[in-house]
Design a protein around this motif. Structure first.
Motif, PDB file in Angstrom:
ATOM      1  N   LEU A 385       1.026  10.092   4.815  1.00  0.00           N
ATOM      2  CA  LEU A 385      -0.105  10.125   3.691  1.00  0.00           C
ATOM      3  C   LEU A 385      -0.543   8.544   3.246  1.00  0.00           C
ATOM      4  N   SER A 386       0.344   8.109   2.556  1.00  0.00           N
ATOM      5  CA  SER A 386       1.030   6.631   1.933  1.00  0.00           C
ATOM      6  C   SER A 386       0.268   5.639   3.534  1.00  0.00           C
ATOM      7  N   LEU A 387       0.663   6.044   4.465  1.00  0.00           N
ATOM      8  CA  LEU A 387       0.302   4.676   6.085  1.00  0.00           C
ATOM      9  C   LEU A 387      -1.679   4.724   5.699  1.00  0.00           C
ATOM     10  N   GLY A 388      -1.676   6.398   5.406  1.00  0.00           N
ATOM     11  CA  GLY A 388      -3.301   6.806   5.387  1.00  0.00           C
ATOM     12  C   GLY A 388      -4.562   6.020   4.644  1.00  0.00           C
ATOM     13  N   PHE A 389      -3.801   6.080   3.014  1.00  0.00           N
ATOM     14  CA  PHE A 389      -3.992   5.473   2.258  1.00  0.00           C
ATOM     15  C   PHE A 389      -4.179   3.826   2.151  1.00  0.00           C
ATOM     16  N   GLY A 390      -3.058   3.780   2.808  1.00  0.00           N
ATOM     17  CA  GLY A 390      -3.155   1.662   2.927  1.00  0.00           C
ATOM     18  C   GLY A 390      -4.384   1.517   3.707  1.00  0.00           C
ATOM     19  N   TYR A 391      -4.307   2.277   4.831  1.00  0.00           N
ATOM     20  CA  TYR A 391      -5.267   1.756   5.844  1.00  0.00           C
ATOM     21  C   TYR A 391      -6.334   1.811   5.631  1.00  0.00           C
ATOM     22  N   LEU A 392      -6.733   2.861   4.974  1.00  0.00           N
ATOM     23  CA  LEU A 392      -8.543   2.813   4.434  1.00  0.00           C
ATOM     24  C   LEU A 392      -8.741   2.162   3.293  1.00  0.00           C
ATOM     25  N   ILE A 393      -7.734   2.139   3.143  1.00  0.00           N
ATOM     26  CA  ILE A 393      -8.400   0.991   1.697  1.00  0.00           C
ATOM     27  C   ILE A 393      -7.935  -0.660   2.180  1.00  0.00           C
ATOM     28  N   LYS A 394      -7.880  -0.730   3.471  1.00  0.00           N
ATOM     29  CA  LYS A 394      -7.945  -2.307   3.800  1.00  0.00           C
ATOM     30  C   LYS A 394      -8.937  -2.255   4.644  1.00  0.00           C
ATOM     31  N   THR A 395      -9.963  -1.336   5.070  1.00  0.00           N
ATOM     32  CA  THR A 395     -10.730  -1.175   5.954  1.00  0.00           C
ATOM     33  C   THR A 395     -12.095  -0.990   5.762  1.00  0.00           C
ATOM     34  N   ARG A 396     -12.111   0.131   4.597  1.00  0.00           N
ATOM     35  CA  ARG A 396     -12.959   0.438   4.142  1.00  0.00           C
ATOM     36  C   ARG A 396     -14.140  -0.398   3.715  1.00  0.00           C
TER      37      ARG A 396
END
Length: 747
Positions: A385-396
């Protein structure tokens, strides 16, 4: 002969046809040869003059440029001749237009040398389904030609011509004289039609490799999840994904090879992924998480559980990677389309493949974060969950919301829908009356079939062929009552119990296997006991497992007792005042007690049926259960109702018995009558089907044996079981005879 260069209009009185001709002639000139253009002109004029209005010529003009280009010279004339001579001059005039329109789908799914095969197929169907009341001339149109033409795209997409003929022949066999049912069958709307269609599709049917996949999951994870295949073609589930829920794996019923990977390996990849999710994933409350956040969390969780599985079984890595697509890093234009799925598939590949081709720095950073996390050893679903949130924020990106989405080559077909990792708090879950609702739900569940039906073929002795997926078997754990009733039965037969005990002592295996490290046992294990004494003196915690026990090791038998629970068991026997059902309960109680003493692998199930659509299979005792109060409580609550569709029950029992690892596998069928059901009028039908089911069981290495309580059994039972049966004329003696018969069969 018409000269193409001299004519820009048709010799036709329909203005509508002239307009369509004008709109399509330039395209036809570009696509067709001189000869095919002449056929095009002549065909359009001819169809306008045969008395069926303008619709035929309009359909013809719109479709034939592509048809003539694909099939070549002569093909257009051949289609016109067929439409007129084989269809229009028969009662099937209304089918000419659908016939012409069908070619748009036909050229998409056939080779350019298969026109004759298609025309022969239509002619075959027409000749078999166009009929006459008096039998001299065809006077009635085919009830099913038009609906079959409407489904031609699906038929040619999924089946070879040979398969379509098999599908047609099945429909003709059973519905040739029933116009309405024939129409339903050829429109692919009936269950029979769908079942036969599925059997003929291109690819590997899951049913054909279920045993191999079962052994695969058992060998790697010691699990035995059940399977419930689904067919997306008919349920409009094109985007439906597999899943594992309530110990049932839902998966596609057929697979074709993909990227050079055969269908069996695709099933293995799918089942492996589902099981590792079951082992390593824990649920997360999802109510406040957006769909995009869930999407990327699932990607990291899929990678996490696969990474963990690969540590134990490294070979899974190549299997999974072979089914994960590789896309070019710059394929997606984020100015004009959403690249969300494009970013996702690159990340999916990079997380498992250290040799991935991607240079995107954010992907590389998160792959590194993922690997550091996994190398720490202890991970959980919340980390994903933590990795998914971070990746989405960086690539949105703002383009993520665009309606045009990049989909090409972004699906990982073996992965599930990840329902196992999300927990949605439903409405009412936190209200004060939640426990009342839960109680009501448990009460209502009694009438709900929570496990999907298992479908089995049924043998048609008249045509010597199977009716695919004909019988639906529903499983259920039998209801229970007071176990005291069974204890009273054993007390009632205490003398017989003592006699059986003497026989059992002689039959018990003499070879013993030592079981060390037991809290309680037959002997003291001196090595462990001395080590424990030393530990005590050293101030350490001693090992209390200082005993040795023994178990018998030379009798390898698995037994399934299959009980007929049909209505006729309520009949009272002679002057005893007991019903056949009550005597069966006594006999089964004694048998179960005896088998428990021997230590054999033993299960009890019951069955009855209410037409082919509802065959109930009741689990009374499982192979892993002991003869305890829970089993006795179920046995005490047996009820007799409905009918006896025995073949399907034997097939389902065979499925479970086949999973056992014993040297000898015995299926005892206890029944009081011949196979029968209310939707079958020919008494031979279910007798012959049961005979076939017995043969199938024997071919798999099982030994079916029938104990019949029917005085008229000699009329049919040898037909079904050969010499493997016993008839007990005096039903009152069943409690004495059944255990003795079992012991004689398993010596």
């Amino acid at each position: 002969m018409v000269k193409v260069s001299q004519h820009k209009s048709l010799n036709c009185a329909f203005n509508t046809v002239q307009r369509v001709f004008s709109a399509n002639i330039e395209q036809a000139i570009q696509k067709l040869s001189e000869q095919s253009l002449i056929e095009y002109y002549n065909g359009a004029e001819f169809l306008a003059k045969i008395g069926q209005g303008d619709a035929l010529s309009i359909s013809f003009l719109k479709t034939m440029p592509w048809i003539g280009e694909f099939y070549g010279d002569g093909s257009i004339q051949k289609i016109v001749n067929f439409a007129y001579q084989k269809i229009s001059r028969t009662p099937n005039k209304r089918a000419v237009e659908p016939f012409l329109n069908s070619f748009i789908d036909v050229i998409e799914h056939t080779n350019n040398d298969q026109l004759d095969q298609y025309l022969n197929l239509i002619e075959y169907h027409l000749s078999k389904t166009t009929f006459s009341v008096h039998g001299i001339h065809d006077t009635y149109a085919s009830p099913s030609l038009i609906v079959m033409l409407d489904n031609m795209n699906l038929l040619l997409e999924q089946l070879e011509f040979e398969g379509i003929y098999e599908w047609i022949n099945y429909g003709l066999r059973y519905f040739q004289d029933h116009p309405e049912r024939q129409k339903e069958y050829f429109s692919l709307s009936s269950a029979d039609s769908k079942a036969v269609f599925q059997r003929q599709r291109k690819g590997l049917l899951f049913n054909d490799i279920e045993r191999e996949i079962n052994l695969f999951q058992c060998a790697l994870w010691k699990t035995d999840f059940m399977y419930a295949p689904y067919s997306p073609n008919f349920e409009k589930l094109e985007h439906f994904h597999p899943y594992l829920e309530d110990s049932v794996i839902r998966l596609p019923d057929i697979y074709e090879p993909l990227n050079g990977i055969n269908a069996c390996k695709r099933y293995m990849a799918l089942v492996a992924h589902l099981i590792v999710h079951h082992q390593f994933t824990t649920k997360i409350v999802a109510d406040n998480i957006s769909p995009q956040q869930r999407f990327f969390t699932e990607i990291f969780e899929d990678a996490r559980v696969e990474y963990l599985a690969i540590q134990t079984y490294p070979g899974l890595k190549n299997l999974w990677l072979s089914l994960i697509p590789i896309v070019d890093e710059f394929d997606c234009d984020d100015k004009h389309q959403s690249c969300l799925r494009h970013r996702a598939i690159m990340l999916i590949r990079a997380l498992l493949d250290e040799n991935h081709p991607y240079k995107n720095q954010i992907i590389l950073d998160y792959v590194e974060k993922f690997k550091r996390l996994m190398n720490l050893g202890e991970t959980e679903t919340l980390d994903s969950l933590s990795l998914g949130f971070g990746y989405l924020i960086k690539t949105r990106s703002a383009s993520d919301a665009l309606a045009s989405v990049y989909f090409e080559n972004t699906e990982v077909t073996y992965r599930d829908d990840n329902r196992s990792m999300w927990l949605f708090i439903e409405k009412f879950d936190e209200e004060d009356n939640i426990f009342e609702r839960q109680k009501k739900s448990e009460e209502d569940e009694e009438g709900i079939e929570v496990i999907p039906a298992h479908y089995y073929d049924e043998w048609d002795y008249v045509y010597e062929a199977y009716k695919p997926d004909w019988a639906a078997v529903y499983e259920r754990l039998h209801s229970h009552t007071n176990a005291l009733k069974i204890e009273q039965i054993l007390d009632k037969h205490s003398i017989l119990v003592k006699q059986l005990k003497k026989v059992l002592d002689l039959l018990k295996p003499q070879n013993k296997k030592r079981l060390r490290y037991q809290e309680e046992g037959a002997e003291l294990d001196l090595d462990i006991a001395l080590r424990s004494v030393i530990d005590i003196k050293n101030g350490s915690q001693p090992d209390t497992r200082i005993n040795v026990n023994f178990e018998h090791d030379s009798r390898s038998v698995s037994v399934l007792l299959l009980l007929d629970l049909s209505e006729s068991l309520n009949e009272v026997v002679g002057q005893s005042g007991q019903t056949i059902l009550e005597l069966s309960q006594e006999a089964v109680s004694l048998l179960a007690w005896a088998v428990e003493q021997l230590g054999d692998n033993f299960a009890i199930a019951g069955f009855n049926s209410d037409t082919r659509k509802k065959i109930m299979y009741y689990h009374i005792k499982g192979y892993n259960e002991h003869w305890d109060d829970a089993v006795k409580a179920r046995l005490a609550d047996l009820k007799a109702e409905f009918s006896t569709r025995m073949g399907a029950a034997i097939r389902h029992g065979t499925h479970y018995l086949n999973l056992q690892q014993s040297d000898k596998k015995l299926m005892l069928i206890l029944t009081d009558g011949e196979p029968a059901d209310i939707d079958v009028h020919d008494p031979k039908t279910l007798i012959q089907d049961t005979r076939k089911a017995v043969q199938e069981s024997q071919q798999k290495g099982m030994y079916p044996y029938c104990i019949s309580l029917d005085k008229k059994a000699d009329e049919y039972i040898a037909d079904i079981f050969g010499s493997h049966y016993s008839v007990i004329d005096r039903v009152e003696s069943l409690p004495q005879e059944l255990p003795k018969l079992f012991l004689s069969l398993t010596k």
